[in-house]
Scaffold this motif. Structure first.
Motif, PDB file in Angstrom:
ATOM      1  N   ASP A 169      36.545 -23.683  -0.076  1.00 44.70           N
ATOM      2  CA  ASP A 169      36.483 -22.697   1.222  1.00 44.70           C
ATOM      3  C   ASP A 169      35.121 -22.566   1.568  1.00 44.70           C
ATOM      4  O   ASP A 169      34.721 -21.291   1.883  1.00 44.70           O
ATOM      5  N   GLY A 170      34.082 -23.552   1.236  1.00 46.73           N
ATOM      6  CA  GLY A 170      32.603 -23.274   1.778  1.00 46.73           C
ATOM      7  C   GLY A 170      32.132 -22.642   0.643  1.00 46.73           C
ATOM      8  O   GLY A 170      30.719 -22.773   0.767  1.00 46.73           O
ATOM      9  N   HIS A 171      32.289 -22.426  -0.561  1.00 44.93           N
ATOM     10  CA  HIS A 171      31.691 -21.986  -1.768  1.00 44.93           C
ATOM     11  C   HIS A 171      31.625 -23.092  -2.715  1.00 44.93           C
ATOM     12  O   HIS A 171      32.354 -23.839  -3.006  1.00 44.93           O
ATOM     13  N   PRO A 172      30.211 -23.288  -3.038  1.00 47.10           N
ATOM     14  CA  PRO A 172      29.695 -24.383  -4.059  1.00 47.10           C
ATOM     15  C   PRO A 172      30.564 -24.272  -5.357  1.00 47.10           C
ATOM     16  O   PRO A 172      30.645 -22.874  -5.922  1.00 47.10           O
ATOM     17  N   VAL A 173      30.873 -25.275  -5.888  1.00 46.06           N
ATOM     18  CA  VAL A 173      31.791 -25.364  -7.185  1.00 46.06           C
ATOM     19  C   VAL A 173      31.609 -26.612  -7.952  1.00 46.06           C
ATOM     20  O   VAL A 173      31.386 -27.616  -7.131  1.00 46.06           O
ATOM     21  N   SER A 174      31.283 -26.591  -9.158  1.00 37.55           N
ATOM     22  CA  SER A 174      31.174 -27.904  -9.874  1.00 37.55           C
ATOM     23  C   SER A 174      32.340 -27.563 -10.863  1.00 37.55           C
ATOM     24  O   SER A 174      32.555 -26.749 -11.576  1.00 37.55           O
ATOM     25  N   VAL A 175      33.053 -28.915 -11.426  1.00 36.11           N
ATOM     26  CA  VAL A 175      34.245 -28.607 -12.344  1.00 36.11           C
ATOM     27  C   VAL A 175      33.955 -29.483 -13.436  1.00 36.11           C
ATOM     28  O   VAL A 175      33.668 -30.880 -13.284  1.00 36.11           O
ATOM     29  N   GLY A 176      34.190 -29.042 -14.514  1.00 27.89           N
ATOM     30  CA  GLY A 176      34.074 -29.812 -15.870  1.00 27.89           C
ATOM     31  C   GLY A 176      35.584 -29.574 -16.616  1.00 27.89           C
ATOM     32  O   GLY A 176      36.398 -29.214 -16.088  1.00 27.89           O
ATOM     33  N   ALA A 177      35.657 -29.984 -17.799  1.00 24.61           N
ATOM     34  CA  ALA A 177      36.857 -30.139 -18.688  1.00 24.61           C
ATOM     35  C   ALA A 177      36.737 -29.923 -19.845  1.00 24.61           C
ATOM     36  O   ALA A 177      35.878 -30.250 -20.543  1.00 24.61           O
ATOM     37  N   VAL A 178      37.764 -29.241 -20.492  1.00 29.82           N
ATOM     38  CA  VAL A 178      37.635 -29.117 -22.104  1.00 29.82           C
ATOM     39  C   VAL A 178      39.170 -29.482 -22.570  1.00 29.82           C
ATOM     40  O   VAL A 178      40.002 -29.211 -22.128  1.00 29.82           O
ATOM     41  N   VAL A 179      38.985 -30.558 -23.646  1.00 27.68           N
ATOM     42  CA  VAL A 179      40.369 -30.920 -24.354  1.00 27.68           C
ATOM     43  C   VAL A 179      40.240 -30.432 -25.886  1.00 27.68           C
ATOM     44  O   VAL A 179      39.290 -30.392 -26.504  1.00 27.68           O
ATOM     45  N   VAL A 180      41.312 -29.620 -26.106  1.00 31.20           N
ATOM     46  CA  VAL A 180      41.512 -29.127 -27.412  1.00 31.20           C
ATOM     47  C   VAL A 180      42.399 -29.830 -28.277  1.00 31.20           C
ATOM     48  O   VAL A 180      43.523 -29.865 -27.951  1.00 31.20           O
ATOM     49  N   ASP A 181      41.706 -30.461 -29.266  1.00 28.01           N
ATOM     50  CA  ASP A 181      42.738 -31.101 -30.340  1.00 28.01           C
ATOM     51  C   ASP A 181      43.041 -30.055 -31.492  1.00 28.01           C
ATOM     52  O   ASP A 181      42.125 -29.556 -32.273  1.00 28.01           O
ATOM     53  N   HIS A 182      44.278 -29.807 -31.698  1.00 31.15           N
ATOM     54  CA  HIS A 182      44.806 -28.891 -32.387  1.00 31.15           C
ATOM     55  C   HIS A 182      44.882 -29.319 -33.933  1.00 31.15           C
ATOM     56  O   HIS A 182      45.238 -28.636 -34.830  1.00 31.15           O
ATOM     57  N   GLN A 183      45.011 -30.662 -33.970  1.00 29.98           N
ATOM     58  CA  GLN A 183      44.949 -31.375 -35.217  1.00 29.98           C
ATOM     59  C   GLN A 183      46.280 -31.183 -35.880  1.00 29.98           C
ATOM     60  O   GLN A 183      46.732 -31.354 -37.111  1.00 29.98           O
ATOM     61  N   LEU A 184      47.773 -30.988 -35.125  1.00 30.97           N
ATOM     62  CA  LEU A 184      48.727 -30.442 -35.469  1.00 30.97           C
ATOM     63  C   LEU A 184      49.674 -31.702 -35.607  1.00 30.97           C
ATOM     64  O   LEU A 184      50.847 -31.435 -36.240  1.00 30.97           O
ATOM     65  N   GLN A 185      49.506 -32.676 -35.048  1.00 33.15           N
ATOM     66  CA  GLN A 185      50.124 -34.086 -35.141  1.00 33.15           C
ATOM     67  C   GLN A 185      49.303 -35.223 -35.165  1.00 33.15           C
ATOM     68  O   GLN A 185      48.235 -35.363 -35.054  1.00 33.15           O
ATOM     69  N   GLU A 186      49.947 -36.255 -35.913  1.00 36.16           N
ATOM     70  CA  GLU A 186      49.340 -37.433 -36.221  1.00 36.16           C
ATOM     71  C   GLU A 186      48.812 -38.225 -35.049  1.00 36.16           C
ATOM     72  O   GLU A 186      49.508 -38.376 -33.897  1.00 36.16           O
ATOM     73  N   GLY A 187      47.658 -38.368 -34.760  1.00 42.71           N
ATOM     74  CA  GLY A 187      47.205 -39.324 -33.720  1.00 42.71           C
ATOM     75  C   GLY A 187      46.468 -38.180 -32.479  1.00 42.71           C
ATOM     76  O   GLY A 187      46.352 -38.866 -31.353  1.00 42.71           O
ATOM     77  N   SER A 188      46.512 -36.921 -32.899  1.00 42.07           N
ATOM     78  CA  SER A 188      46.176 -36.073 -31.785  1.00 42.07           C
ATOM     79  C   SER A 188      44.482 -36.494 -31.385  1.00 42.07           C
ATOM     80  O   SER A 188      44.349 -36.274 -30.334  1.00 42.07           O
ATOM     81  N   GLY A 189      43.823 -36.827 -32.332  1.00 37.32           N
ATOM     82  CA  GLY A 189      42.332 -37.131 -31.921  1.00 37.32           C
ATOM     83  C   GLY A 189      42.324 -38.273 -30.939  1.00 37.32           C
ATOM     84  O   GLY A 189      41.745 -38.092 -30.023  1.00 37.32           O
ATOM     85  N   GLN A 190      43.261 -39.320 -31.065  1.00 31.59           N
ATOM     86  CA  GLN A 190      43.168 -40.269 -30.116  1.00 31.59           C
ATOM     87  C   GLN A 190      43.805 -39.762 -28.628  1.00 31.59           C
ATOM     88  O   GLN A 190      43.071 -40.442 -27.594  1.00 31.59           O
ATOM     89  N   VAL A 191      44.944 -38.945 -28.854  1.00 29.11           N
ATOM     90  CA  VAL A 191      45.129 -38.453 -27.668  1.00 29.11           C
ATOM     91  C   VAL A 191      44.194 -37.576 -26.883  1.00 29.11           C
ATOM     92  O   VAL A 191      43.942 -37.708 -25.510  1.00 29.11           O
ATOM     93  N   ALA A 192      43.410 -36.845 -27.573  1.00 31.09           N
ATOM     94  CA  ALA A 192      42.227 -36.077 -26.828  1.00 31.09           C
ATOM     95  C   ALA A 192      41.067 -36.902 -26.320  1.00 31.09           C
ATOM     96  O   ALA A 192      40.577 -36.872 -25.324  1.00 31.09           O
ATOM     97  N   ALA A 193      40.912 -38.104 -27.231  1.00 35.63           N
ATOM     98  CA  ALA A 193      39.840 -38.973 -26.642  1.00 35.63           C
ATOM     99  C   ALA A 193      40.244 -39.730 -25.291  1.00 35.63           C
ATOM    100  O   ALA A 193      39.617 -40.178 -24.505  1.00 35.63           O
ATOM    101  N   ILE A 194      41.595 -40.179 -25.362  1.00 38.43           N
ATOM    102  CA  ILE A 194      42.193 -40.852 -24.169  1.00 38.43           C
ATOM    103  C   ILE A 194      42.107 -39.865 -22.714  1.00 38.43           C
ATOM    104  O   ILE A 194      41.575 -40.330 -21.908  1.00 38.43           O
TER     105      ILE A 194
END
Length: 350
Positions: A41-66
């Protein structure tokens, strides 16, 4: 999304919290669209992201990386992967995971200079929240559900732009954008109350009561948010006008407390408990503390969570205690009478 950012004063830099699931991935795709435009709406914005790996499931690190790779391909920058350790010693696993996640989101926002974090909760999540609150016998604040915008303890603004969308809408967005979301197996695990609510309870209600139950529950939350805000404001000003401090102890005049409407009185008692370092008391504990107002003479202590004791003491008994201890009752001691006193308890050293 424009409305959500407007509520936060159009922050210049935001982070999307993304698990890789359909809701947060759809949110990331929409946010990426505005990132490419460079403004909302005319207001400048930049967008990033954060992925949190809770390490509660096997393979969670791979899911976070993908997920991080997908977010980078969408054009979000920076993309931060945060690994956390979830400890369930003080609370249940869901609450512990939420606490660890929010701490990671706030840390990421601070590090990258983001003014707000976008969360992908939908109308379905809101409906589930209200149902769970009803099942637990919660009060207005809990039944008011999740807020479209709130400021976390660390000062980060949390925004939920999708609270008006159904989960099917986010899945459709992912389909249109040719994104393949990750489906968290715990979302359908009957071991969790929220999962049972999602998979069994809400669909059953929709089947038996007709479509629109989720929308009605979400609308209830919106109405109760207005009520909860009003009651909170009244309780806060009332508590500030009544509280009297004696060192680390907080006192509330009994006569003034009795004159309050119950809805305000219970909230004022909870604020006093929090002020001396306690945790949010359950309704049952608040009832026990409030019952001290209807007793005569010495009463209490009533133990509240977080190591807080609340009691009342009559002048006659205080004078008796003074004689037992070889002293009298001075103005300072007498001033403690006629009040509910909230005292932090000393915790044993580990």
């Amino acid at each position: 999304m424009g409305d959500a950012l407007a509520q936060a004063g159009f922050p210049r830099k935001v982070l999307v919290a993304c698990s890789g699931g359909p809701d947060s991935l759809a949110l990331a795709a929409v946010a990426a669209y505005f990132a490419r435009r460079g403004h909302v709406d005319g207001h400048p914005v930049s967008v990033g992201a954060v992925v949190v790996d809770h390490q509660l499931q096997e393979g969670s690190g791979q899911v976070a990386a993908i997920t991080a790779e997908v977010l980078a391909d969408l054009g979000l920058a920076p993309v931060d992967v945060r690994t956390v350790t979830v400890s369930g010693e003080r609370m249940g696993p869901e609450a512990a995971a939420r606490e660890a996640r929010h701490a990671a989101l706030e840390a990421a926002a601070a590090e990258h200079g983001a003014d707000a974090v976008l969360l992908g909760h939908t109308l379905d999540d809101q409906a589930e929240q209200v149902l769970l609150g009803l099942a637990r016998g919660s009060g207005t604040r809990s039944l008011a559900g999740m807020r479209p915008a709130r400021t976390a303890a660390g000062g980060t603004v949390l925004l939920r732009p999708f609270l008006g969308l159904r989960r099917a809408d986010t899945e459709e967005i992912c389909g249109v954008e040719e994104l393949e979301p990750w489906h968290d197996p715990t979302n359908t695990d009957p071991a969790f109350a929220r999962s049972r609510t999602r998979v069994e309870v809400l669909p059953h209600l929709e089947d038996k009561l007709g479509p629109g139950v989720a929308e009605s529950l979400a609308r209830t939350a919106s109405i109760l948010q207005l009520d909860a805000d009003y009651l909170e404001d009244v309780a806060e000003s009332t508590y500030a006008s009544l509280v009297e401090w004696n060192g680390a102890e907080a006192g509330l005049p009994e006569e003034a407390l009795r004159a309050l409407a119950p809805a305000i009185r219970f909230r004022v008692l909870a604020k006093a408990a929090a002020a001396v370092g306690g945790q949010q008391p359950s309704y049952r504990r608040l009832v026990a503390a409030e019952a001290l107002l209807r007793r005569h003479g010495s009463a209490g202590p009533v133990q509240l969570p977080g190591g807080v004791a609340v009691y009342r003491l009559s002048l006659a008994e205080l004078e008796g205690l003074g004689r037992q201890e070889g002293g009298g009752t001075g103005p300072r001691e007498a001033a403690r009478c006629g009040k509910l006193v909230f005292r932090p308890q000393k915790r044993p050293a580990k």
